[in-house]
Design an enzyme around this catalytic site. Structure first.
Site, PDB file in Angstrom:
ATOM      1  N   GLY A 197      34.419  36.999  52.002  1.00  0.00           N
ATOM      2  CA  GLY A 197      33.732  36.898  50.726  1.00  0.00           C
ATOM      3  C   GLY A 197      34.192  35.700  49.934  1.00  0.00           C
ATOM      4  O   GLY A 197      33.392  35.053  49.232  1.00  0.00           O
ATOM      5  N   ASN A 256      35.646  45.190  40.673  1.00  0.00           N
ATOM      6  CA  ASN A 256      36.444  45.866  41.697  1.00  0.00           C
ATOM      7  C   ASN A 256      37.439  46.863  41.122  1.00  0.00           C
ATOM      8  O   ASN A 256      37.877  47.773  41.821  1.00  0.00           O
ATOM      9  CB  ASN A 256      37.187  44.836  42.558  1.00  0.00           C
ATOM     10  CG  ASN A 256      37.899  43.791  41.728  1.00  0.00           C
ATOM     11  OD1 ASN A 256      37.269  43.055  40.975  1.00  0.00           O
ATOM     12  ND2 ASN A 256      39.202  43.721  41.862  1.00  0.00           N
ATOM     13  N   GLN A 298      31.598  44.393  45.929  1.00  0.00           N
ATOM     14  CA  GLN A 298      31.880  45.797  45.639  1.00  0.00           C
ATOM     15  C   GLN A 298      30.620  46.646  45.539  1.00  0.00           C
ATOM     16  O   GLN A 298      30.686  47.867  45.695  1.00  0.00           O
ATOM     17  CB  GLN A 298      32.676  45.921  44.335  1.00  0.00           C
ATOM     18  CG  GLN A 298      34.101  45.426  44.426  1.00  0.00           C
ATOM     19  CD  GLN A 298      34.959  46.255  45.360  1.00  0.00           C
ATOM     20  OE1 GLN A 298      34.631  47.384  45.699  1.00  0.00           O
ATOM     21  NE2 GLN A 298      36.089  45.694  45.781  1.00  0.00           N
ATOM     22  N   HIS A 326      34.310  44.061  55.045  1.00  0.00           N
ATOM     23  CA  HIS A 326      35.368  45.075  55.007  1.00  0.00           C
ATOM     24  C   HIS A 326      35.272  45.977  53.791  1.00  0.00           C
ATOM     25  O   HIS A 326      36.075  46.903  53.645  1.00  0.00           O
ATOM     26  CB  HIS A 326      36.755  44.425  55.127  1.00  0.00           C
ATOM     27  CG  HIS A 326      37.285  43.809  53.873  1.00  0.00           C
ATOM     28  ND1 HIS A 326      38.172  44.461  53.051  1.00  0.00           N
ATOM     29  CD2 HIS A 326      37.083  42.598  53.325  1.00  0.00           C
ATOM     30  CE1 HIS A 326      38.498  43.674  52.036  1.00  0.00           C
ATOM     31  NE2 HIS A 326      37.847  42.535  52.177  1.00  0.00           N
ATOM     32  N   THR A 334      31.013  27.848  66.120  1.00  0.00           N
ATOM     33  CA  THR A 334      30.377  28.847  66.967  1.00  0.00           C
ATOM     34  C   THR A 334      30.508  30.230  66.342  1.00  0.00           C
ATOM     35  O   THR A 334      31.607  30.658  65.983  1.00  0.00           O
ATOM     36  CB  THR A 334      31.016  28.846  68.364  1.00  0.00           C
ATOM     37  OG1 THR A 334      30.891  27.539  68.921  1.00  0.00           O
ATOM     38  CG2 THR A 334      30.336  29.858  69.277  1.00  0.00           C
ATOM     39  N   CYS A 363      53.080  42.797  40.075  1.00  0.00           N
ATOM     40  CA  CYS A 363      54.535  42.847  39.976  1.00  0.00           C
ATOM     41  C   CYS A 363      55.099  41.476  40.316  1.00  0.00           C
ATOM     42  O   CYS A 363      54.831  40.927  41.387  1.00  0.00           O
ATOM     43  CB  CYS A 363      55.097  43.899  40.933  1.00  0.00           C
ATOM     44  SG  CYS A 363      56.898  44.055  40.839  1.00  0.00           S
TER      45      CYS A 363
END
Length: 393
Positions: free
Chosen positions: A86, A167, A195, A217, A253, A341
């Protein structure tokens, strides 16, 4: 639970693993998708551009996959450009539009809660190609105000990029209205629909978009399979130069196995949408929300809109706790927070910050995203685990 045309295959995750509530991050590969792509990793290995018999079956499979992806979004097959992610599709859309425009200082408009694939591409266009970028604010629900876009549009605006669904919060943007405004000023409209595709019905013609990103995915295909819808007549600078594959926009390809996987995932998603999957998922999501609200009275707050969001997405904050602490204790579920984090210090989600959510509340946020294999039993387990974890803090 039933899928299109029969029983849903067994969950492809590890047996006995925690309840998976992170479908917005990635989805497991549907066993039907894996089965469909497998022969193109072994028997049908030929180059689809080859003129001899080894290229014939891959070539037909590639065409069929493109047709299935197009069918899911209401496009024509020759408007689907296959990419490897994406992020690459977003890059092709934005960089492609800017460079093809020929303008000395092209103007690009996006909005504050876009995916980093779009925001970082915009920054690169500023840095490397002299583009002028406007980032629109959002309201407390994460929505772009169409009047804000109208005010920002200018004669040199080349492309506007606004996602279909966020998302983290699932917020659904008014894409059709925004695209219409962009077209009034002669600008292209790109929509990152990573999404939204497969979770809600989407039709590129009804939306009026010129460019739309699809990500494999997120719809139960493997990582590495994605596509960009490019409306017929739209001119883009290629993202990869070479042999002319994918309308000359993305040379190399083609990976036929991944294309077949994406096409199969699109076919299954289209059947799921027709079979009422969004409403069933929304009912499970709302049951989870009710259980948490009842179990933690007065402490649970919804982030984002109540109605105008994806059917699978629940973003909540729990008073008095940090989201990452809750998930660390609730080992029976796998979910995420929107915070980051850095060297042991947690910072609030940029999405929630852009929505004006208080930093303390943002640090208490949890993103719980449901999917094809989520069951009522999973919801009960997840709610119990989260309530116990929050009550213990």
């Amino acid at each position: 639970m039933r899928g299109p045309g029969g029983d849903l295959p067994p969950h492809p995750g590890p047996a006995g693993g925690p309840v998976y509530l992170d479908y917005n991050a990635t989805t497991p590969v549907d066993p039907r998708v894996a089965e469909a792509m497998a022969p193109y990793l072994t028997d049908f290995f030929g180059n689809p551009s080859s003129g001899h018999p080894y290229g014939e079956t891959p070539r037909r499979a590639l065409a069929a996959a493109r047709t299935r992806v197009a069918g899911l979004i209401g496009a024509h097959a020759d408007e689907v450009v296959l990419t490897a992610s994406g992020s690459e599709a977003d890059l092709l859309a934005l960089r492609g539009a800017v460079l093809a425009s020929g303008r000395p200082r092209p103007h690009v408009i996006t909005q504050a809660t876009e995916h980093p694939a779009v925001l970082e591409t915009c920054r690169a266009l500023e840095r490397l190609h002299g583009a002028r970028v406007t980032v629109l604010p959002v309201d407390r629900d994460g929505l772009v105000d169409p009047s804000g876009l109208a005010a920002a549009l200018a004669q040199d605006t080349v492309v506007v990029s606004v996602m279909a669904a966020n998302n983290e919060t699932g917020t659904l943007q008014p894409v059709a209205e925004l695209a219409s405004l962009a077209h009034e000023h002669g600008a292209l409209f790109h929509c990152d629909a990573a999404q939204a595709v497969g979770k809600i019905p989407l039709d590129v013609k009804a939306l009026g978009v010129d460019l739309l990103t699809v990500v494999g995915h997120k719809v139960y295909a493997p990582k590495g399979a994605a596509a960009l819808y490019v409306r017929d007549g739209v001119e883009l600078e290629p993202v990869v130069y070479g042999g002319g594959q994918e309308r000359g926009l993305r040379a190399g390809t083609e990976n036929v196995a991944l294309a077949v996987a994406l096409g199969t995932a699109a076919r299954i998603a289209e059947a799921d949408l027709a079979d009422g999957a969004p409403a069933r998922t929304a009912a499970l999501r709302d049951d989870l929300h009710r259980r948490l609200t009842d179990g933690l009275p007065g402490r649970v707050h919804l982030n984002g809109p109540e109605n105008n969001r994806l059917p699978n997405t629940l973003n909540i904050s729990i008073d008095g706790v940090l989201g990452h602490d809750v998930l660390a204790v609730a080992r029976r579920i796998a979910a995420s927070t929107g915070s980051a984090c850095h060297s042991g210090t947690h910072t609030p989600s940029p999405v929630l910050a852009a929505m004006g959510v208080d930093p303390a509340r943002a640090l208490g946020a949890l993103r719980l995203s449901l999917g094809r294999w989520t069951t009522s039993a999973d919801i009960e387990t997840a709610a119990t685990a989260l309530i116990q974890a929050a009550a213990s803090r």
